[in-house]
Design an enzyme around this catalytic site. Structure first.
Site, PDB file in Angstrom:
ATOM      1  N   LYS A 195      39.926  52.012  40.245  1.00  0.00           N
ATOM      2  CA  LYS A 195      40.624  50.692  40.637  1.00  0.00           C
ATOM      3  C   LYS A 195      39.491  49.775  40.156  1.00  0.00           C
ATOM      4  O   LYS A 195      38.478  49.407  40.846  1.00  0.00           O
ATOM      5  CB  LYS A 195      40.915  50.459  41.965  1.00  0.00           C
ATOM      6  N   LYS A 248      44.011  52.056  37.635  1.00  0.00           N
ATOM      7  CA  LYS A 248      44.621  50.938  37.792  1.00  0.00           C
ATOM      8  C   LYS A 248      43.500  49.571  37.471  1.00  0.00           C
ATOM      9  O   LYS A 248      42.455  49.778  37.732  1.00  0.00           O
ATOM     10  CB  LYS A 248      44.873  50.865  39.239  1.00  0.00           C
TER      11      LYS A 248
HETATM   12  C1  PBG Z   1      45.236  45.857  47.490  1.00  0.00           C
HETATM   13  C2  PBG Z   1      46.024  46.133  46.418  1.00  0.00           C
HETATM   14  C3  PBG Z   1      45.978  45.036  45.109  1.00  0.00           C
HETATM   15  C4  PBG Z   1      46.779  45.704  44.474  1.00  0.00           C
HETATM   16  C5  PBG Z   1      47.405  46.874  44.719  1.00  0.00           C
HETATM   17  N1  PBG Z   1      46.966  46.838  46.000  1.00  0.00           N
HETATM   18  C6  PBG Z   1      45.410  43.872  45.129  1.00  0.00           C
HETATM   19  C7  PBG Z   1      44.014  43.788  45.060  1.00  0.00           C
HETATM   20  O1  PBG Z   1      42.975  44.470  45.016  1.00  0.00           O
HETATM   21  O2  PBG Z   1      43.331  42.598  44.957  1.00  0.00           O
HETATM   22  C8  PBG Z   1      47.220  44.997  42.828  1.00  0.00           C
HETATM   23  C9  PBG Z   1      48.441  45.261  42.331  1.00  0.00           C
HETATM   24  C10 PBG Z   1      49.031  44.590  41.356  1.00  0.00           C
HETATM   25  O3  PBG Z   1      48.257  43.512  40.705  1.00  0.00           O
HETATM   26  O4  PBG Z   1      50.316  44.802  41.009  1.00  0.00           O
HETATM   27  N2  PBG Z   1      44.056  46.148  47.816  1.00  0.00           N
END
Ligand code: PBG
Length: 322
Positions: A195, A248
């Site tokens: 991520k 992601k």
């Molecule tokens: C929570 C989380 C996030 C997303 C999914 N789970 C946001 C972040 O890390 O700030 C992002 C999902 C999206 O942008 O559609 N940690």
């Protein structure tokens, strides 16, 4: 065999033949629809930067899930906006927490729908970071405790799979151990493995009310420039027991998706995130692109790169065309 014996255009002449030789086909089986749940009754509050996406109260989410299931959607992933936040995200471990309520209600209204729950603290902390703050930064090992507690609580509420998105080291192992100790050894963990600290999460933070109150997430989410480090993250998560690994965002990271597919045998998910969705919707809203074909092309590219599972806000729009 070379031209003129070989003519690659021959296979492109008729649509039936193009269909027969198509290498990548999107299917409803691939898709997961994200949902945002909030307290209240009969609420469907638009998310400004994500046309067609709403914060929904539990009752509304449950009936919407029944509709999604009847249209062919097989899985959803839930994010919660709690009525009250605290310093550590402890509210997310409560048996009556917002996501716990939503899981129970959705399981009532659409029992066959597969309900995934995101595990993270950022929606539940007053400071908006993904874990417990010690000396101005998120403390890794303390955060493992809240993540484990949240996972066990969501398992108790009846979730079908937990998906930790916090990027703490060791969280998959900690969550696996906690689930096993509490009788949930059959509950799968889908890890947000690579991520990246991405600008593409902007609209989500409006939707989930989870923007960090200070600083950014660069001390825990990955540097977008790093591919080899993503492979190390995958080795770590798989060793700790991840059942599914994830990349992601998706579109700027198709090379990472392909690298995971080529290097690991673990099923692979990709998250077509809020910013990727918002760009398409904004251009479509101006009449600059053909939304339906662009969405099909985007999701196909993510699958072609190697994703088995695609989490996408476009699911609700594309499902009727698959
Ligand atoms: C929570 C989380 C996030 C997303 C999914 N789970 C946001 C972040 O890390 O700030 C992002 C999902 C999206 O942008 O559609 N940690």
């Amino acid at each position: 065999m070379a031209f003129p014996v070989t003519r690659l255009r021959r296979l492109r002449q008729k649509s039936a033949l193009r269909d027969m030789v198509r290498e990548t086909k999107l299917s409803p089986d691939d898709l997961v629809m994200p949902l945002f749940v909030r307290p209240g009754k009969d609420i469907k509050k638009p998310v400004e930067s994500m046309p067609g996406i709403y914060q929904r109260s539990v009752d509304n989410a449950a009936s919407y899930c029944r509709e999604l299931y009847s249209r062919g959607v097989k899985a959803v992933i839930l994010f919660g906006i709690p009525g009250r936040k605290d310093e550590t995200g402890d509210v997310a471990c409560h048996p009556e927490g917002i996501v716990q309520q939503a899981v129970a209600a959705i399981k009532d209204s659409a029992p066959e729908l597969f309900v995934i729950t995101d595990v993270c603290n950022c929606e539940y902390t007053t400071h908006g970071h993904c874990g417990t703050i010690v000396n101005g930064d998120v403390d890794n090992d303390r955060t493992l405790e809240t993540l484990s507690g949240q996972s066990v609580s969501l398992a108790g509420a009846g979730t079908d799979m937990v998906a930790p998105s916090d990027m703490m080291d060791g969280r998959v192992g900690a969550i696996r151990k906690a689930l096993d100790e509490n009788g949930y050894s059959n509950l799968p963990v889908m890890a947000y493995t690579a991520k990246f600290a991405s600008a593409f999460y902007g609209p989500f933070r409006e939707a989930a009310e989870s923007s960090p109150g200070f600083g950014d997430r660069k001390t825990y989410q990955m540097d977008p420039a790093n591919r080899l480090e993503a492979l190390r993250e995958a080795e770590e998560d798989i060793t700790e027991g991840a059942d599914i690994i994830m990349v992601k965002p998706a579109l700027s990271y198709l090379d990472i998706i392909r690298a995971f597919k080529d290097n690991f045998n673990t099923p692979l998910a990709a998250y077509n995130v809020s910013g990727e969705f918002a760009m398409v919707k904004a251009a479509a809203g101006k009449g600059w692109i053909d939304e339906k074909s662009m969405v099909a092309e985007i999701l196909t590219s993510i699958k072609r790169a190697g994703a088995d599972i695609i989490i996408s806000y476009h699911t609700q729009d594309i499902i009727d065309h698959l």
